[in-house]
Design a protein around this motif. Structure first.
Motif, PDB file in Angstrom:
ATOM      1  N   VAL A 410       0.832  -1.202   0.000  1.00 33.02           N
ATOM      2  CA  VAL A 410       0.000   0.000   0.000  1.00 33.02           C
ATOM      3  C   VAL A 410       0.867   1.254   0.000  1.00 33.02           C
ATOM      4  O   VAL A 410       0.598   2.212  -0.734  1.00 33.02           O
ATOM      5  CB  VAL A 410      -0.959  -0.005   1.206  1.00 33.02           C
ATOM      6  N   THR A 411       1.927   1.256   0.803  1.00 33.17           N
ATOM      7  CA  THR A 411       2.817   2.419   0.842  1.00 33.17           C
ATOM      8  C   THR A 411       3.447   2.665  -0.522  1.00 33.17           C
ATOM      9  O   THR A 411       3.513   3.806  -1.003  1.00 33.17           O
ATOM     10  CB  THR A 411       3.907   2.218   1.902  1.00 33.17           C
ATOM     11  N   PHE A 412       3.911   1.596  -1.168  1.00 30.62           N
ATOM     12  CA  PHE A 412       4.519   1.736  -2.496  1.00 30.62           C
ATOM     13  C   PHE A 412       3.505   2.273  -3.505  1.00 30.62           C
ATOM     14  O   PHE A 412       3.804   3.178  -4.293  1.00 30.62           O
ATOM     15  CB  PHE A 412       5.065   0.398  -2.978  1.00 30.62           C
ATOM     16  N   ASN A 413       2.296   1.726  -3.473  1.00 32.35           N
ATOM     17  CA  ASN A 413       1.275   2.167  -4.427  1.00 32.35           C
ATOM     18  C   ASN A 413       0.913   3.629  -4.219  1.00 32.35           C
ATOM     19  O   ASN A 413       0.724   4.378  -5.182  1.00 32.35           O
ATOM     20  CB  ASN A 413       0.021   1.294  -4.288  1.00 32.35           C
ATOM     21  N   TRP A 414       0.795   4.047  -2.956  1.00 35.03           N
ATOM     22  CA  TRP A 414       0.490   5.448  -2.681  1.00 35.03           C
ATOM     23  C   TRP A 414       1.604   6.369  -3.155  1.00 35.03           C
ATOM     24  O   TRP A 414       1.361   7.414  -3.737  1.00 35.03           O
ATOM     25  CB  TRP A 414       0.248   5.639  -1.188  1.00 35.03           C
TER      26      TRP A 414
END
Length: 468
Positions: A410-414
């Protein structure tokens, strides 16, 4: 003649004397059900967790699946894997059809399961205020399937608009209506605006996605009724800055296929999203219990069902009053606190210990994101908005995700979305039942008041608070 409570307690005592572990059945694998199961990890109880789906869904981020920011696997995990290391827990995928409190059994389509202690954590569903026929035209956002369907409808609307040659139809298909001004409605409206203005802006040749019309409709006088008024006002300004038309203090009179009627005005839309209210599951009917208008079961101070100390009702299924006399909100932190309380109380009873008998809710704050670099945070004396609020909101949600893989993904996608304005999950995964072009042939034309942005609104109610 059904056994009395004394008979049931005697039966449980006899089973314990025989060396059999207490049988605990938990219905629901959401925040509350999982918290209850984990609180019983060190007991010698035999735990059976039953859910009709095989996965736990992190509902606060479902709108990001619906707006193509995250993939479903980023916000959902198999319940079996979450409890795999808990040797006293068994997970079953089954549909609960009833509860026989006289015989102390849970009835499902896969069999009957007796219990010594029961935890009912079946959550909530969409509430259409007596107009359930609206559901097929305006899906709500509670499950992964809901998010995928909303994503499909939004993306197909743009695809239909790209191929049609009719100017009015092109305009109508590029109109999106979100009904409900609570956190889910605000987040959904802001996400559609960000998607249209950034992620899709360069992808089409015959339409300009950035010119899409997003309308947020709320019956109350302002947005985010559970937040302080200044945060609601900030939210409205931030949405309008993104081009979202915010209509408050109004009522929806009808919803049809691609059509929302607001008083005498008509809005023709490519997709409609319902975020106006929630209702509890059918647990009150199963238990034949007293309930409030939303279907939530009225429980004792220790979350047990009146006259049934062996049955706990928690989360969105329960009507619980806080220390201030106000209902405990139906949000994730509250469900987790109730689940942990119920599990610890059951564990204390099994171990013959005396523990607290009154559930005390600790409010941890309200959070809602408006879009890229904008959110509102209410921590009591501390209130955050804008970029700082958005960063705080993101950190909190990443922290509460389950597992390192999900946090990293999720952090990478954000971060990727922030840098590139992209959307990795722009997939239409279900076939359309509406032919491309002519999608609005049977729909009424937009009247002058609606086309001009008349301030008529909807019959909605902000039934949500904080991050669910």
């Amino acid at each position: 003649m059904p056994p009395s409570d004394e008979d049931k307690r005697a039966g449980r005592a006899a089973s314990l004397e025989d060396g059999q572990p207490p049988r605990i059945v938990i219905i629901g694998g959401g925040f509350g059900g999982l918290a209850a199961a984990r609180a019983l990890t060190r007991t010698r109880a035999s735990i059976t967790l039953i859910d009709r789906q095989n996965h736990h869904c992190f509902q606060p981020l479902l709108y990001q699946v619906a707006s193509a920011t995250l993939n479903p696997a980023d916000v959902a995990w198999p319940i079996r894997s979450l409890l795999a290391s808990q040797r006293n827990a068994t997970v079953l995928t089954a549909e609960v059809t009833g509860i026989d409190t006289a015989q102390s059994v849970v009835q499902t389509d896969g069999g009957i399961f007796p219990y010594d202690h029961l935890v009912v954590a079946t959550g909530a569903t969409h509430a259409y205020f007596g107009r359930d026929e609206w559901a097929r035209h305006a899906p709500g956002l509670k499950r992964i399937e809901d998010a995928i369907e909303i994503r499909r409808r939004i993306l197909l609307a743009f695809e239909h608009a790209e191929i049609t040659t009719d100017a009015d139809e092109k305009c109508a298909l590029s109109t999106f209506v979100v009904i409900g001004g609570g956190p889910t409605g605000v987040e959904m409206a802001g996400a559609i605006a960000d998607m249209a203005q950034h992620a899709l802006a360069r992808d089409f040749r015959n339409i300009d996605p950035a010119a899409a019309r997003i309308i947020l409709i709320e019956a109350a006088p302002r947005l985010l009724a559970a937040f302080p008024e200044e945060l609601g006002d900030y939210t409205r300004r931030a949405l309008e800055k993104r081009g979202v038309e915010v209509r408050t203090g109004a009522r929806v009179t009808a919803i049809e296929d691609g059509v929302v009627k607001v008083g005498d005005a008509t809005i023709v839309a490519g997709a409609i999203v319902w975020a106006a209210g929630v209702a509890a599951s059918a647990a009150a009917d199963w238990l034949k219990a007293e309930h409030d208008r939303a279907g939530r079961v009225r429980v004792n101070a220790d979350l047990t069902l009146p006259d049934h100390p062996d049955i706990f009702v928690i989360g969105d299924t329960a009507a619980v009053l806080g220390a201030d006399g106000r209902p405990v909100p139906g949000i994730a932190p509250a469900a987790k606190q109730m689940g942990r309380f119920a599990g610890e109380l059951i564990a204390a009873r099994i171990g013959g210990r005396v523990t607290q008998t009154r559930f005390v809710y600790r409010h941890e704050g309200n959070l809602a994101t408006i879009g890229r670099k904008a959110a509102v945070v209410d921590l009591g004396r501390i209130k955050l908005t804008g970029l700082i609020g958005w960063l705080f909101w993101g950190l909190v949600h990443v922290y509460f995700l389950i597992g390192a893989r999900s946090r990293i993904a999720v952090t990478f996608n954000w971060l990727w979305d922030y840098v590139t304005f992209g959307r990795r999950a722009r997939l239409i995964t279900h076939p359309s039942t509406t032919p491309l072009g002519g999608a609005l042939a049977a729909r009424p034309t937009v009247d002058a008041a609606a086309a001009a942005g008349d301030s008529a609104g909807s019959s909605t109610r902000s039934a949500e608070a904080s991050w669910r």
